[in-house]
Design a protein around this motif. Structure first.
Motif, PDB file in Angstrom:
ATOM      1  N   ARG A 175       7.039  -6.662   2.441  1.00 59.01           N
ATOM      2  CA  ARG A 175       8.334  -6.993   1.666  1.00 59.01           C
ATOM      3  C   ARG A 175       8.279  -6.278   0.222  1.00 59.01           C
ATOM      4  O   ARG A 175       9.373  -5.993  -0.441  1.00 59.01           O
ATOM      5  N   HIS A 176       7.066  -6.058  -0.185  1.00 61.06           N
ATOM      6  CA  HIS A 176       7.140  -5.345  -1.543  1.00 61.06           C
ATOM      7  C   HIS A 176       5.742  -4.555  -1.916  1.00 61.06           C
ATOM      8  O   HIS A 176       4.909  -4.824  -0.721  1.00 61.06           O
ATOM      9  N   ARG A 177       5.502  -4.022  -2.803  1.00 53.75           N
ATOM     10  CA  ARG A 177       4.294  -3.239  -3.085  1.00 53.75           C
ATOM     11  C   ARG A 177       3.028  -4.024  -3.069  1.00 53.75           C
ATOM     12  O   ARG A 177       1.980  -3.511  -2.277  1.00 53.75           O
ATOM     13  N   LEU A 178       3.227  -5.136  -3.354  1.00 52.38           N
ATOM     14  CA  LEU A 178       1.847  -6.102  -3.203  1.00 52.38           C
ATOM     15  C   LEU A 178       1.399  -6.289  -1.688  1.00 52.38           C
ATOM     16  O   LEU A 178       0.355  -6.152  -1.381  1.00 52.38           O
ATOM     17  N   ASP A 179       2.495  -6.453  -0.786  1.00 51.37           N
ATOM     18  CA  ASP A 179       2.129  -6.565   0.565  1.00 51.37           C
ATOM     19  C   ASP A 179       1.491  -5.255   1.189  1.00 51.37           C
ATOM     20  O   ASP A 179       0.585  -5.145   1.914  1.00 51.37           O
ATOM     21  N   ALA A 180       2.143  -4.134   0.494  1.00 46.53           N
ATOM     22  CA  ALA A 180       1.410  -2.863   0.932  1.00 46.53           C
ATOM     23  C   ALA A 180       0.073  -2.741   0.612  1.00 46.53           C
ATOM     24  O   ALA A 180      -1.037  -2.143   1.041  1.00 46.53           O
ATOM     25  N   ILE A 181      -0.568  -3.249  -0.749  1.00 51.33           N
ATOM     26  CA  ILE A 181      -1.818  -3.213  -1.285  1.00 51.33           C
ATOM     27  C   ILE A 181      -2.607  -4.049  -0.400  1.00 51.33           C
ATOM     28  O   ILE A 181      -3.766  -3.741   0.079  1.00 51.33           O
TER      29      ILE A 181
ATOM     30  N   GLU B 280      -8.128   5.879  -1.603  1.00 48.12           N
ATOM     31  CA  GLU B 280      -9.423   6.743  -1.218  1.00 48.12           C
ATOM     32  C   GLU B 280     -10.448   5.846  -0.613  1.00 48.12           C
ATOM     33  O   GLU B 280     -11.041   6.095   0.201  1.00 48.12           O
ATOM     34  N   LEU B 281     -10.587   4.615  -1.524  1.00 49.46           N
ATOM     35  CA  LEU B 281     -11.678   3.742  -1.082  1.00 49.46           C
ATOM     36  C   LEU B 281     -11.368   3.188   0.297  1.00 49.46           C
ATOM     37  O   LEU B 281     -12.243   3.215   1.238  1.00 49.46           O
ATOM     38  N   CYS B 282     -10.102   2.844   0.401  1.00 51.20           N
ATOM     39  CA  CYS B 282      -9.742   2.283   1.753  1.00 51.20           C
ATOM     40  C   CYS B 282      -9.515   2.935   2.863  1.00 51.20           C
ATOM     41  O   CYS B 282      -9.475   2.657   4.035  1.00 51.20           O
ATOM     42  N   GLY B 283      -9.340   4.098   2.574  1.00 57.50           N
ATOM     43  CA  GLY B 283      -9.028   5.434   3.591  1.00 57.50           C
ATOM     44  C   GLY B 283      -7.817   5.204   4.108  1.00 57.50           C
ATOM     45  O   GLY B 283      -7.342   5.829   5.189  1.00 57.50           O
ATOM     46  N   ASN B 284      -6.624   4.830   3.504  1.00 54.91           N
ATOM     47  CA  ASN B 284      -5.091   4.729   3.947  1.00 54.91           C
ATOM     48  C   ASN B 284      -4.253   4.769   2.654  1.00 54.91           C
ATOM     49  O   ASN B 284      -4.846   4.340   1.607  1.00 54.91           O
ATOM     50  N   ILE B 285      -3.252   5.294   3.022  1.00 51.26           N
ATOM     51  CA  ILE B 285      -2.162   5.603   1.732  1.00 51.26           C
ATOM     52  C   ILE B 285      -1.171   4.500   2.056  1.00 51.26           C
ATOM     53  O   ILE B 285       0.121   4.904   1.734  1.00 51.26           O
ATOM     54  N   ALA B 286      -1.202   3.407   2.449  1.00 51.31           N
ATOM     55  CA  ALA B 286       0.026   2.243   2.666  1.00 51.31           C
ATOM     56  C   ALA B 286       0.823   2.009   1.421  1.00 51.31           C
ATOM     57  O   ALA B 286       1.964   2.284   1.319  1.00 51.31           O
TER      58      ALA B 286
END
Length: 118
Positions: A26-32, A77-83
């Motif tokens: 729904r928002h950037r926090l969800d993507a994080i 970089e740490l998580c290995g994805n660009i969500a």
């Protein structure tokens, strides 16, 4: 925690996330949160690597504090994805595309390193 960096290995590029997963954000926090969840890393490890207090990361994930923008790239970089980056582009009506020249260069560098190691 310190990690050794192999000098001749190609840098691991963060991967794109399935669009269906991003649609649920729904928002950037969800993507994080999605970025962290897909990594399989513990919150403790993420906080330590990003230089954040564990309690502060917990407050961020609960929506009671803000994620520092200066650490977004390191998180991906740490998580290995660009969500988070994918979500922001999608929210603005854009679609990301990889730089094929840079991608090919990275592939060739990895192939060269493998040949030199053999």
């Amino acid at each position: 925690m310190q990690r050794e960096m192999p000098m001749m290995a190609a840098a691991r590029r963060p991967k794109e996330v399935e669009p269906k997963l991003l649609e649920m954000c729904r928002h950037r926090l969800d993507a994080i949160r999605l970025c962290i969840q897909l990594s399989g890393l513990s919150h403790e490890t993420i906080a330590e690597e990003l230089g954040l207090d564990k309690g502060h990361l917990c407050r961020i994930l609960q929506g009671k504090a803000y994620f520092p923008d200066t650490r977004t790239i390191k998180l991906m970089e740490l998580c290995g994805n660009i969500a988070p980056m994918q979500w922001e582009a999608q929210a603005m009506g854009y679609q990301l595309s990889a730089d094929s020249k840079a991608q090919r260069k990275a592939e060739l560098m990895a192939e060269l390193a493998a040949l030199e190691a053999a």
